[in-house]
Motif scaffolding. Structure first.
Motif, mmCIF file in Angstrom:
data_model
loop_
_atom_site.group_PDB
_atom_site.id
_atom_site.type_symbol
_atom_site.label_atom_id
_atom_site.label_comp_id
_atom_site.label_asym_id
_atom_site.label_seq_id
_atom_site.Cartn_x
_atom_site.Cartn_y
_atom_site.Cartn_z
ATOM 1 N N TRP A 1 0.846 -1.189 0.000
ATOM 2 C CA TRP A 1 0.000 0.000 0.000
ATOM 3 C C TRP A 1 0.883 1.241 0.000
ATOM 4 N N TRP A 2 0.268 2.391 -0.292
ATOM 5 C CA TRP A 2 0.991 3.654 -0.175
ATOM 6 C C TRP A 2 0.553 4.336 1.116
ATOM 7 N N GLY A 3 1.444 5.121 1.678
ATOM 8 C CA GLY A 3 1.100 5.816 2.917
ATOM 9 C C GLY A 3 2.323 6.084 3.759
ATOM 10 N N ASN A 4 2.055 6.466 4.997
ATOM 11 C CA ASN A 4 3.133 6.832 5.915
ATOM 12 C C ASN A 4 3.200 5.836 7.078
ATOM 13 N N SER B 1 -9.794 7.761 7.426
ATOM 14 C CA SER B 1 -8.504 8.122 6.823
ATOM 15 C C SER B 1 -8.249 7.397 5.510
ATOM 16 N N LEU B 2 -8.982 6.308 5.238
ATOM 17 C CA LEU B 2 -8.883 5.622 3.951
ATOM 18 C C LEU B 2 -10.075 5.952 3.062
ATOM 19 N N TRP C 1 3.612 7.763 -2.121
ATOM 20 C CA TRP C 1 2.800 7.662 -3.344
ATOM 21 C C TRP C 1 3.644 7.466 -4.604
ATOM 22 N N ARG D 1 -0.190 5.112 8.866
ATOM 23 C CA ARG D 1 -1.047 4.154 8.169
ATOM 24 C C ARG D 1 -0.509 2.734 8.342
#
Length: 434
Positions: A47-50, A352-353, A80, A53
């Motif tokens: 997944w993408w994120g920080n 948040s998603l 991303w 997440r």
């Protein structure tokens, strides 16, 4: 990508689909595909994120493992830009992760290359997606095949800053406004805010973003893209839409383009200098944070002339796909079903998603002020959420950016609406092969 590589990807995808059909009791009948909860399996998930997440996904995966204790989920995440660089490299080598976080702007591209598994045969047992509506699933369905499942959704909206309007003594916009009434509202705000420092405007030019054009086409029940990813609209559709705001544009009633560019990427609304902002509903958190107020309202964008109700679609904020090369499609499908429908996951992530795709998930959210505004808005429009968001073709990001670039030139008076349409279609011809 060369034809040889694309061919290899397609062959690998077909082989993976065949494996999915013959392993684990699979077959052409959806009821045949099962996966025992005690079966050992190992699947990868990217997944993408920080880091925040990632920490939330750790909790969500722990919950999944309570139901499927012998399924190991190997995790990986990137920012991303790095995320798509890595996925594109894997796609070329037909080695995508088993479960891939997908974006609406990439779905058409990955689907057209045979990289994603058709999840339709898994619906009866492993992927029932209880509580997810058909119009939500439609945004992940390509050519009749469920190739991606929305993890969260949102809807197009018109936000307004209550503090700004209260200060100016102007009533809030309403859900039954027409575009003519919005134009009058913008002029009223401009006049009342002229003495403010800095000056307050009603809105930035609302034809400046491609998503609002998509909304415009949907209100007229016109398709946006064809099944093969070509534009279903004409140059005349573009010029007519842009010309609809020409009187305000020429009169300088919109927020100044110079000021907008200087504040980029925030813009006038987030700076507290315009009353109205068109955006997807989950961005209300950004609006509250950047504008420094929780007093943000949200209603539907205006109605077209003669229209009595809106035609709205839940847009996936992000989706989950199972790769066609997965050797564990059953375990992957079970994992997707858990992430999308478990209220425990909704509790972990909130909105948040995106807004949880099921009512049970939405009810599980520990609402903060932004969540309440977003969820109340979605509840108020649920009877108007009658369409599926258009499948965006490969190259969509390029044409959306081109629309924005051309619109800046239009606002500066450097091009006409006809030149805008000509250049935009030229860009689409290259990006979409139209």
């Amino acid at each position: 990508m060369s034809r040889r590589i694309i061919s290899a990807v397609a062959i690998a995808a077909a082989a993976a689909l065949a494996l999915a059909g013959c392993s684990g009791g699979g077959g052409s009948k959806s009821g045949d595909i099962t996966f025992d909860k005690d079966t050992k399996a190992k699947i990868s998930f990217s997944w993408w994120g920080n880091d925040d997440r990632a920490a939330r996904f750790e909790k969500a995966i722990a919950g999944f493992n309570k139901e499927y204790p012998n399924v190991e989920v190997v995790r990986n995440f990137n920012a991303w830009g790095d995320y798509w660089t890595a996925r594109n490299t894997e796609a070329a080598g037909h080695s995508l992760p088993d479960v891939v976080m997908m974006d609406a702007g990439y779905l058409g591209e990955y689907s057209s290359k045979g990289l994603l598994l058709d999840l339709t045969p898994y619906r009866d047992n492993l992927l029932p997606l209880k509580g997810v509506t058909d119009n939500v699933l439609g945004s992940g369905t390509v050519d009749g095949k469920l190739q991606s499942v929305p993890l969260g959704t949102n809807a197009w909206s018109m936000m307004y800053n209550k503090d700004v309007l209260d200060k100016l003594g102007i009533a809030y916009p309403t859900a039954d406004m027409t575009w003519d009434e919005l134009d009058a509202f913008i002029k009223k705000v401009d006049a009342a805010g002229a003495s403010s420092d800095p000056k307050i405007y009603g809105a930035e030019d609302y034809t400046g973003g491609f998503p609002n054009f998509i909304y415009h086409l949907m209100q007229k029940k016109n398709p946006v893209f064809t099944k093969d990813g070509k534009p279903a609209f004409t140059k005349k559709d573009v010029t007519s839409y842009l010309d609809s705001a020409s009187s305000l544009r020429k009169a300088g009633e919109f927020y100044p383009i110079d000021r907008s560019i200087s504040l980029s990427p925030s813009g006038g609304f987030l700076a507290g200098e315009t009353a109205i902002w068109f955006n997807f509903s989950t961005t209300v958190l950004q609006a509250m944070t950047d504008a420094g107020t929780q007093n943000i309202g949200m209603v539907t964008p205006p109605l077209e002339d003669g229209q009595k109700s809106h035609i709205l679609a839940p847009k996936p904020s992000m989706l989950l796909s199972v790769s066609a090369n997965s050797k564990q499609p059953q375990a992957a499908a079970a994992f997707v079903n858990y992430l999308v429908t478990s209220p425990d996951v909704a509790t972990i992530f909130g909105t948040s998603l995106g807004t949880p795709a099921t009512q049970e998930g939405r009810d599980a959210v520990d609402q903060q002020p932004a969540d309440t505004v977003n969820l109340d808005y979605l509840d108020s429009i649920k009877k108007q959420l009658t369409a599926s968001y258009p499948i965006l073709p490969a190259g969509y990001g390029t044409i959306e950016a081109k629309w924005g670039d051309l619109h800046q030139q239009l606002q500066y008076g450097q091009i006409t609406t006809k030149q805008f349409a000509d250049e935009f279609f030229s860009e689409m011809s290259m990006a979409l092969g139209s």
